[in-house]
Write an enzyme that holds these catalytic residues in place. Structure first.
Site, mmCIF file in Angstrom:
data_model
loop_
_atom_site.group_PDB
_atom_site.id
_atom_site.type_symbol
_atom_site.label_atom_id
_atom_site.label_comp_id
_atom_site.label_asym_id
_atom_site.label_seq_id
_atom_site.Cartn_x
_atom_site.Cartn_y
_atom_site.Cartn_z
ATOM 1 C CG HIS A 90 -5.804 -14.261 26.865
ATOM 2 N ND1 HIS A 90 -6.514 -15.346 26.214
ATOM 3 C CD2 HIS A 90 -4.710 -14.970 27.599
ATOM 4 C CE1 HIS A 90 -5.695 -16.571 26.573
ATOM 5 N NE2 HIS A 90 -4.779 -16.518 27.112
ATOM 6 N NE ARG A 118 -1.309 -16.287 29.486
ATOM 7 C CZ ARG A 118 -1.465 -15.954 30.924
ATOM 8 N NH1 ARG A 118 -0.876 -15.012 31.394
ATOM 9 N NH2 ARG A 118 -2.633 -17.026 31.339
ATOM 10 C CG ASN A 157 -6.745 -18.778 33.169
ATOM 11 O OD1 ASN A 157 -7.123 -18.615 34.562
ATOM 12 N ND2 ASN A 157 -5.765 -18.053 32.567
ATOM 13 N NE ARG A 213 -9.033 -18.388 28.828
ATOM 14 C CZ ARG A 213 -7.722 -18.563 28.818
ATOM 15 N NH1 ARG A 213 -7.296 -19.708 28.610
ATOM 16 N NH2 ARG A 213 -6.955 -17.634 29.377
ATOM 17 C CB CYS A 262 0.916 -20.822 35.533
ATOM 18 S SG CYS A 262 0.445 -21.791 34.103
HETATM 19 C C1 PEP Z 1 -4.402 -21.262 31.648
HETATM 20 O O1 PEP Z 1 -5.185 -21.578 30.771
HETATM 21 O O2 PEP Z 1 -4.992 -20.993 33.059
HETATM 22 C C2 PEP Z 1 -3.133 -20.675 31.336
HETATM 23 C C3 PEP Z 1 -2.307 -20.194 32.151
HETATM 24 O O3 PEP Z 1 -2.970 -20.402 30.123
HETATM 25 P P1 PEP Z 1 -3.638 -19.159 29.021
HETATM 26 O O4 PEP Z 1 -4.596 -18.156 30.126
HETATM 27 O O5 PEP Z 1 -2.688 -18.183 28.384
HETATM 28 O O6 PEP Z 1 -4.545 -19.784 28.168
HETATM 29 MG MG MG Z 2 -4.398 -21.830 28.765
#
Ligand code: PEP
Ligand code: MG
Length: 567
Positions: free
Chosen positions: A191, A294, A443, A454, A491
């Site tokens: 993030h 978000r 992600n 991640r 996204c």
């Molecule tokens: C994702 O997981 O790709 C996503 C868009 O949500 P976040 O990155 O907020 O977990």
């Molecule tokens: Mg996500």
């Protein structure tokens, strides 16, 4: 050995395109309790040391307040300075010292007791807990004779060098004074990386050895597209980076209008946002709405859930910012790396595999109901708004039904789910008989498909959207959408990579949502290729045995002119 101008080239992962060169600002980590400190045998003189440290903290915060560039940060810094010399806090530390605790342990324990009291009071007082922890970390560093933690005061635009940055820390950065970010750790889909791109600050993560390389070096240069970092750059490095930036700018100069391939196949280009302020800024860009709001970022660092009224107000601002353009709101995705104290279901061994996202909402029905109520109220209030609402972390049909029924009962018009788990990707055909749309969170989809955290930057290779297994998950999702005639968006961060974007369009994805700063490069790239080429690229990438071969295969078919746009 480090001469004062030892030019060093390092390679990390570029996570926010753009180049920067300039002075270095080191971000100091918090040091914590001194594990080797002796117990207090003279609480009185230890008390004097602590008072001096706290007064020092207060004085430095006051001087920062004097130079603050906004009234809000000035007020925050002054209030924190006052809290640093709060009598109740000092009394609490004296008490711990008298019990025999060492100095840093006394500070930490007294702060914890004080924080618990503030939390109980709720509201504004509860929000002061973050300031209290800041004071704790600064005072601890002072009594340990170590530099105070955090981002130093910047007198000129500088490039931040850090081990890692917390999302909350990154969110408050000022792009006027931070011209780049380089971190030793961190992941491409963390993030923090996402927020850097959101702010339009060039950034590279996983730059191994950067902390050591910058010792005694005043300057650094960075390419946030390729992840290349040059410590002590020479004039030709800087001019080469500037030339690349110029070529990029030229390519982007006439990127305008709706997203579409050369032959006119439409791919909506949308913005990822986290706050109403983001919405206001993003809406000024030439883009077609927001594909991911978000909402949990509204609630970070808060001790209580915001009221329905407060949420409604925020959602109204977001919808108003985009007018009749699409806004896809994701309901609360708390948990894992975005813990919220008011939505805490207790410790978990593996939070990323725990009760996060929709799973948490199904336990805390009060929170999701408040959010849906506020969204419905905002939708009513803003005429012509095109509101879509989706749930995060869905893995079953039952979850989809649970969410869709609930959201529809509030009168919300377009209900979707995020595809972030292999389960949802594989079941997309059935899920999309219930949901109106799906948006692929690449992600998390990469994280769960590849079983690779991640947050762990070392696993970046496994987390690449070029991994054939991940591409197949996306393909399965897109096929589920096509079967039901329902739109599929992306996204996750992959959507903002121009080359990946071509493959996604070839796979049948009809919208891409990303940091607004990434839109023009993706639009320019799409415009240079026709749908048939995108499909051929997707075909070759899917069949490639490895991630790097998948990327190479796609790049081979791409117009060579885009090499300055891709990493
Ligand atoms: C994702 O997981 O790709 C996503 C868009 O949500 P976040 O990155 O907020 O977990
Ligand atoms: Mg996500």
């Amino acid at each position: 050995m480090s001469e004062s101008t030892a030019r060093t080239e390092l390679k990390g992962i570029g996570v926010s395109a753009g180049t920067a060169s300039g002075p270095i600002a080191l971000v100091t980590p918090a040091v914590g309790i001194d594990q080797h400190e002796p117990a207090s045998v003279d609480p009185e003189s230890d008390g004097v040391r602590v008072r001096e440290a706290l007064e020092g903290v207060a004085a430095s915060l006051r001087s920062r307040a004097e130079h603050a560039n906004s009234e809000t940060s000035k007020a925050v810094l002054e209030a924190t300075a006052t809290l640093a010399t709060d009598k109740g806090l000092i009394k609490g530390i004296d008490k711990e010292l008298k019990k025999g605790s060492g100095v840093t342990k006394a500070i930490h324990d007294a702060v914890e007791t004080y924080a618990a009291k503030l939390r109980k009071l709720g509201g504004y007082m509860a929000e002061r807990v973050t300031d209290l922890y800041d004071i704790r970390d600064r005072a601890t560093a002072r009594v340990r004779n170590l530099p105070e933690p955090g981002i130093p005061d910047l007198t000129e635009p500088s490039i931040l060098i850090a081990e890692d940055l917390a999302p909350a820390e990154t969110a408050t950065l000022d792009p006027e004074s931070v011209s780049g970010i380089i971190t030793e750790a961190g992941g491409a889909t963390s993030h923090t990386a996402i927020l850097a791109a959101q702010l339009g600050i060039p950034a590279a993560v996983q730059v191994k050895g950067i902390a050591e390389a910058v010792v005694n070096q005043p300057q650094v240069a960075l390419d946030g597209g390729t992840g290349k970092v040059i410590v002590a750059p020479d004039a030709s490095d800087v001019s080469e980076l500037e030339a690349r930036s110029r070529r990029r700018a030229e390519l982007l100069a006439d990127s305008a209008g709706e997203g579409a391939t050369r032959d006119g196949h439409k791919v909506k280009l949308l913005a990822n946002i986290g706050t109403a302020e983001d919405a206001r800024k993003a809406a000024k860009f030439d883009l077609e709405g927001s594909g991911l709001f978000r909402t949990e970022f509204l609630f970070l660092d808060r001790d209580a859930a915001p009221s329905v009224e407060e949420q409604t107000e925020t959602y109204i601002k977001v919808l108003q910012a985009f007018g009749q353009r699409r806004v896809v709101v994701r309901t609360l995705d708390a948990g894992a790396d975005k813990p919220l104290s008011f939505a805490d279901l207790g410790p978990e061994e593996n939070p990323a595999l725990g009760r996060r996202g929709l799973r948490l909402s199904m336990e805390r029905v009060d929170l999701i109901d408040q959010q849906l109520e506020a969204l419905a109220a905002a939708h009513q209030a803003v005429e012509g708004a095109d509101l879509w609402v989706m749930a995060p972390m869905v893995s079953t049909i039952e979850e989809t039904e649970w969410f869709a029924e609930r959201a529809r009962s509030y009168g919300l018009p377009q209900i979707g789910v995020m595809v972030e788990t292999p389960a949802a990707a594989i079941l997309s055909e059935q899920i999309l008989t219930v949901a109106d749309f799906a948006s692929i969170g690449t992600n998390d989809l990469s994280q769960y498909t590849m079983a690779a955290d991640r947050m762990q930057g070392e696993l970046a290779g496994l987390l690449s959207p070029w991994q054939p297994a991940v591409l197949r998950m996306i393909q399965a999702t897109a096929q589920g959408g096509e079967h039901n005639g329902k739109p599929i968006g992306v996204c996750g961060e992959a959507g903002g990579d121009p080359l990946v974007a071509l493959v996604l369009a070839g796979l049948g994805v009809s919208s891409l949502s990303m940091a607004p700063a990434k839109v023009s490069a993706v639009r320019a790239t799409l415009r240079l290729h026709d749908l048939e080429t995108c499909r051929d690229m997707a075909d070759l990438a899917i069949k490639a045995p490895t991630a790097s071969q998948a990327r190479e295969a796609a790049l081979e078919l791409a117009d060579p002119i885009i090499r300055d746009l891709v990493s």
